[in-house]
Motif scaffolding. Structure first.
Motif, PDB file in Angstrom:
ATOM      1  N   LYS A 226       0.879  -1.170   0.000  1.00  0.00           N
ATOM      2  CA  LYS A 226       0.000   0.000   0.000  1.00  0.00           C
ATOM      3  C   LYS A 226       0.909   1.211   0.000  1.00  0.00           C
ATOM      4  O   LYS A 226       2.130   1.086   0.129  1.00  0.00           O
ATOM      5  CB  LYS A 226      -0.931  -0.008   1.208  1.00  0.00           C
ATOM      6  N   HIS A 227       0.320   2.392  -0.180  1.00  0.00           N
ATOM      7  CA  HIS A 227       1.149   3.585  -0.197  1.00  0.00           C
ATOM      8  C   HIS A 227       2.010   3.650   1.073  1.00  0.00           C
ATOM      9  O   HIS A 227       1.503   3.404   2.176  1.00  0.00           O
ATOM     10  CB  HIS A 227       0.277   4.852  -0.268  1.00  0.00           C
ATOM     11  N   PRO A 228       3.300   3.966   0.936  1.00  0.00           N
ATOM     12  CA  PRO A 228       4.150   4.061   2.122  1.00  0.00           C
ATOM     13  C   PRO A 228       3.766   5.247   2.993  1.00  0.00           C
ATOM     14  O   PRO A 228       3.279   6.264   2.501  1.00  0.00           O
ATOM     15  CB  PRO A 228       5.553   4.235   1.542  1.00  0.00           C
ATOM     16  N   SER A 229       3.988   5.100   4.294  1.00  0.00           N
ATOM     17  CA  SER A 229       3.751   6.203   5.221  1.00  0.00           C
ATOM     18  C   SER A 229       5.063   6.920   5.496  1.00  0.00           C
ATOM     19  O   SER A 229       6.139   6.457   5.102  1.00  0.00           O
ATOM     20  CB  SER A 229       3.160   5.689   6.537  1.00  0.00           C
ATOM     21  N   GLN A 230       4.986   8.014   6.207  1.00  0.00           N
ATOM     22  CA  GLN A 230       6.188   8.761   6.559  1.00  0.00           C
ATOM     23  C   GLN A 230       7.163   7.898   7.345  1.00  0.00           C
ATOM     24  O   GLN A 230       8.373   7.894   7.089  1.00  0.00           O
ATOM     25  CB  GLN A 230       5.821  10.003   7.367  1.00  0.00           C
ATOM     26  N   ILE A 231       6.642   7.143   8.320  1.00  0.00           N
ATOM     27  CA  ILE A 231       7.515   6.337   9.175  1.00  0.00           C
ATOM     28  C   ILE A 231       8.225   5.257   8.373  1.00  0.00           C
ATOM     29  O   ILE A 231       9.404   4.974   8.597  1.00  0.00           O
ATOM     30  CB  ILE A 231       6.722   5.729  10.346  1.00  0.00           C
ATOM     31  N   ASN A 232       7.523   4.632   7.406  1.00  0.00           N
ATOM     32  CA  ASN A 232       8.177   3.633   6.563  1.00  0.00           C
ATOM     33  C   ASN A 232       9.435   4.198   5.919  1.00  0.00           C
ATOM     34  O   ASN A 232      10.496   3.562   5.912  1.00  0.00           O
ATOM     35  CB  ASN A 232       7.237   3.167   5.448  1.00  0.00           C
ATOM     36  N   LEU A 233       9.326   5.420   5.388  1.00  0.00           N
ATOM     37  CA  LEU A 233      10.437   5.992   4.639  1.00  0.00           C
ATOM     38  C   LEU A 233      11.493   6.622   5.537  1.00  0.00           C
ATOM     39  O   LEU A 233      12.685   6.598   5.206  1.00  0.00           O
ATOM     40  CB  LEU A 233       9.908   7.013   3.632  1.00  0.00           C
ATOM     41  N   THR A 234      11.096   7.182   6.679  1.00  0.00           N
ATOM     42  CA  THR A 234      12.126   7.703   7.592  1.00  0.00           C
ATOM     43  C   THR A 234      12.893   6.559   8.248  1.00  0.00           C
ATOM     44  O   THR A 234      14.087   6.685   8.527  1.00  0.00           O
ATOM     45  CB  THR A 234      11.525   8.627   8.667  1.00  0.00           C
ATOM     46  N   ASP A 235      12.225   5.423   8.484  1.00  0.00           N
ATOM     47  CA  ASP A 235      12.940   4.237   8.974  1.00  0.00           C
ATOM     48  C   ASP A 235      13.962   3.771   7.938  1.00  0.00           C
ATOM     49  O   ASP A 235      15.112   3.463   8.269  1.00  0.00           O
ATOM     50  CB  ASP A 235      11.967   3.101   9.278  1.00  0.00           C
ATOM     51  N   LEU A 236      13.539   3.718   6.684  1.00  0.00           N
ATOM     52  CA  LEU A 236      14.443   3.321   5.613  1.00  0.00           C
ATOM     53  C   LEU A 236      15.630   4.283   5.521  1.00  0.00           C
ATOM     54  O   LEU A 236      16.784   3.855   5.408  1.00  0.00           O
ATOM     55  CB  LEU A 236      13.675   3.286   4.286  1.00  0.00           C
ATOM     56  N   ASP A 237      15.359   5.567   5.615  1.00  0.00           N
ATOM     57  CA  ASP A 237      16.427   6.565   5.548  1.00  0.00           C
ATOM     58  C   ASP A 237      17.407   6.392   6.704  1.00  0.00           C
ATOM     59  O   ASP A 237      18.628   6.463   6.520  1.00  0.00           O
ATOM     60  CB  ASP A 237      15.821   7.970   5.579  1.00  0.00           C
ATOM     61  N   ARG A 238      16.895   6.155   7.911  1.00  0.00           N
ATOM     62  CA  ARG A 238      17.776   5.975   9.063  1.00  0.00           C
ATOM     63  C   ARG A 238      18.633   4.716   8.896  1.00  0.00           C
ATOM     64  O   ARG A 238      19.806   4.697   9.272  1.00  0.00           O
ATOM     65  CB  ARG A 238      16.957   5.908  10.352  1.00  0.00           C
ATOM     66  N   GLY A 239      18.029   3.677   8.338  1.00  0.00           N
ATOM     67  CA  GLY A 239      18.805   2.471   8.080  1.00  0.00           C
ATOM     68  C   GLY A 239      19.944   2.722   7.115  1.00  0.00           C
ATOM     69  O   GLY A 239      21.064   2.234   7.313  1.00  0.00           O
ATOM     70  N   LEU A 240      19.692   3.504   6.082  1.00  0.00           N
ATOM     71  CA  LEU A 240      20.738   3.842   5.118  1.00  0.00           C
ATOM     72  C   LEU A 240      21.824   4.707   5.760  1.00  0.00           C
ATOM     73  O   LEU A 240      23.013   4.565   5.428  1.00  0.00           O
ATOM     74  CB  LEU A 240      20.131   4.572   3.920  1.00  0.00           C
ATOM     75  N   GLN A 241      21.413   5.596   6.664  1.00  0.00           N
ATOM     76  CA  GLN A 241      22.393   6.443   7.350  1.00  0.00           C
ATOM     77  C   GLN A 241      23.400   5.602   8.129  1.00  0.00           C
ATOM     78  O   GLN A 241      24.590   5.932   8.195  1.00  0.00           O
ATOM     79  CB  GLN A 241      21.684   7.417   8.288  1.00  0.00           C
ATOM     80  N   ILE A 242      22.932   4.524   8.743  1.00  0.00           N
ATOM     81  CA  ILE A 242      23.823   3.622   9.481  1.00  0.00           C
ATOM     82  C   ILE A 242      24.618   2.749   8.523  1.00  0.00           C
ATOM     83  O   ILE A 242      25.835   2.598   8.641  1.00  0.00           O
ATOM     84  CB  ILE A 242      23.018   2.745  10.464  1.00  0.00           C
ATOM     85  N   LEU A 243      23.926   2.200   7.529  1.00  0.00           N
ATOM     86  CA  LEU A 243      24.542   1.225   6.636  1.00  0.00           C
ATOM     87  C   LEU A 243      25.676   1.820   5.803  1.00  0.00           C
ATOM     88  O   LEU A 243      26.585   1.090   5.383  1.00  0.00           O
ATOM     89  CB  LEU A 243      23.471   0.641   5.712  1.00  0.00           C
ATOM     90  N   ARG A 244      25.671   3.126   5.572  1.00  0.00           N
ATOM     91  CA  ARG A 244      26.731   3.736   4.757  1.00  0.00           C
ATOM     92  C   ARG A 244      28.115   3.509   5.373  1.00  0.00           C
ATOM     93  O   ARG A 244      29.120   3.538   4.669  1.00  0.00           O
ATOM     94  CB  ARG A 244      26.474   5.236   4.579  1.00  0.00           C
ATOM     95  N   TYR A 245      28.180   3.300   6.686  1.00  0.00           N
ATOM     96  CA  TYR A 245      29.460   3.051   7.358  1.00  0.00           C
ATOM     97  C   TYR A 245      29.829   1.560   7.378  1.00  0.00           C
ATOM     98  O   TYR A 245      30.922   1.205   7.827  1.00  0.00           O
ATOM     99  CB  TYR A 245      29.403   3.535   8.806  1.00  0.00           C
TER     100      TYR A 245
END
Length: 424
Positions: free
Chosen positions: A93-112
């Motif tokens: 279903k359409h993503p919510s804000q939390i779905n995408l901010t969670d994904l963004d935070r995961g990428l912020q960690i994973l870059r290291y």
């Protein structure tokens, strides 16, 4: 009767403009609102942090801002904000804000964490479990069972192509979103068996290491309409050489740590410090063998968050043992014992093994995003068997923490980062 479940399925309209232009000191950012067509309906975010809040996602499409020596990220490097329909193998279903901010935070960690197969599981903008592995399957298994309870309904982000073996393991559990640089043949079909799962492909995950030294303009909005602008968080710590040996002076006396970390401890301290870049403060993290043991988040006092992390370690360790041995959660085991459906000996065995392993903390390292104002937080962790600590340093009572580590038997190693890692 009001359908309370229905509020989570609704699409909330938004009145935000299609483009936003922000000018700062004569320089300009231009943003374009993102939307997707799902089941014939064109819409952006499903809703905001809660189902009654409007929200919109914008991608930086033009302009750049340079302030002094700070060059903020430029257009054409989109990750989450650049997602189009073709990047969703399944919307659910359409993503919510939390779905995408969670994904963004995961990428912020994973870059290291791009050197080896790694998995980050995020929920409510905080990691539940993070782990390296010799394979992606091993990394997921270690990350998931670091906190199986919190991982329920979380966001899984991986840094390698998602293979069939890993997909089959992930599909056993309920997660909201999976993001990978790509998917092996047949993997998407396995994952699609869960119809509401969002399956996302972000090709730039393969180049996440390029984002380590990139910063963005971070906006904080106040209730009076005001704004606080800051450069986004980053760390100068790139290797063990960037840590400082714990040393301080107090009332004319110099205090030095007796023991420096071993190579294994340095690996775990680095791993933990990189995870700290994406954890809500005050926080501490226990790490062992480049996987999280427990993550204490968002507490107001330092010793309190250490105690919470210890409690979580014991709780999650017992639950993981119970699930692996009996295929049920620990709380269900307690309930069935109370109902006479299982022998008490099953719980006693789990409790003994958990206590014997100190909830998995024994032999782990502790990483703190802020300094220890008193030695109490250090003492509590040492009692549970940690072997090394990384913390910013800078407290008037740094000497107390050094003394606590030196008094431990055997002595506990400690290094300073020389920088704080607060996130709010």
């Amino acid at each position: 009767m009001k359908d309370f479940k229905g509020i989570y399925k609704q699409l909330v309209g938004d009145c935000f403009p299609s483009t936003i232009k922000i000018s700062i000191g004569g320089q300009t950012f231009i943003y374009q609102k993102r939307s997707w067509e799902v089941d014939g309906e064109k819409k952006g975010l499903r809703y905001g942090e809660n189902p009654h809040q409007m929200s919109a996602l914008y991608e930086l499409i033009n302009g750049n801002i340079i302030l002094g020596d700070c060059h903020f990220i430029s257009p054409g490097q989109g990750l989450v904000s650049a997602l189009t329909e073709k990047d969703f193998h399944q919307f659910g279903k359409h993503p919510s804000q939390i779905n995408l901010t969670d994904l963004d935070r995961g990428l912020q960690i994973l870059r290291y964490l791009m050197d080896k197969p790694a998995v980050v599981i995020i929920k409510h903008n905080n990691p539940c479990g993070v782990a390296y592995g010799n394979s992606l399957t091993e990394a997921f298994h270690r990350a998931y069972f670091a906190d199986r309870i919190a991982a329920f309904g979380g966001c899984v982000v991986v840094n390698r192509s998602l293979d069939r073996e890993t997909a089959e393991e992930i599909s056993q559990y309920y997660v909201e979103l999976i993001a990978a640089p790509d998917y092996a043949s047949g993997v998407v079909d396995i994952l699609k068996q869960r119809k509401n799962l969002r399956i996302v492909e972000i090709k730039r995950i393969e180049r996440l290491a390029d984002y380590v030294n990139k910063t963005w303009l971070d906006f904080k909005s106040l209730m009076d309409g005001g704004l606080i602008l800051q450069q986004s968080p980053y760390t100068r710590i790139k290797s063990k050489k960037d840590f400082y040996p714990a040393e301080t002076e107090y009332k004319g006396k110099t205090y030095r740590i007796k023991r420096v970390p071993t190579e294994k401890e340095f690996k775990d301290l680095l791993f933990g410090w990189y995870i700290e870049q994406g954890v809500t403060s005050n926080s501490v993290i226990f790490v062992k063998d480049e996987a999280t043991v427990a993550i204490g988040t968002g507490e107001q006092d330092r010793v309190g968050v250490v105690e919470i992390a210890i409690f979580k370690a014991y709780t999650k360790y017992a639950d993981s043992l119970c699930f692996k041995k009996h295929n049920i959660p620990y709380k269900q085991l307690e309930k069935e014992i109370a109902e006479g459906k299982r022998p008490l000996s099953q719980k006693e065995e789990i409790d003994f093994l958990t206590k014997d392993a100190y909830g998995g903390i024994k032999g782990a390292v502790m990483v703190s995003d802020g300094f220890f104002p008193f030695r109490d937080g250090v003492d509590v962790a040492i009692k549970e068997g940690i072997t090394a600590i990384a913390q910013p340093g800078g407290s008037i009572r740094d000497f107390e923490s050094i003394v606590a580590c030196n008094e431990a038997k055997p002595p506990v190693a400690m290094v300073y980062t020389g920088e704080r890692a607060f996130r709010h």
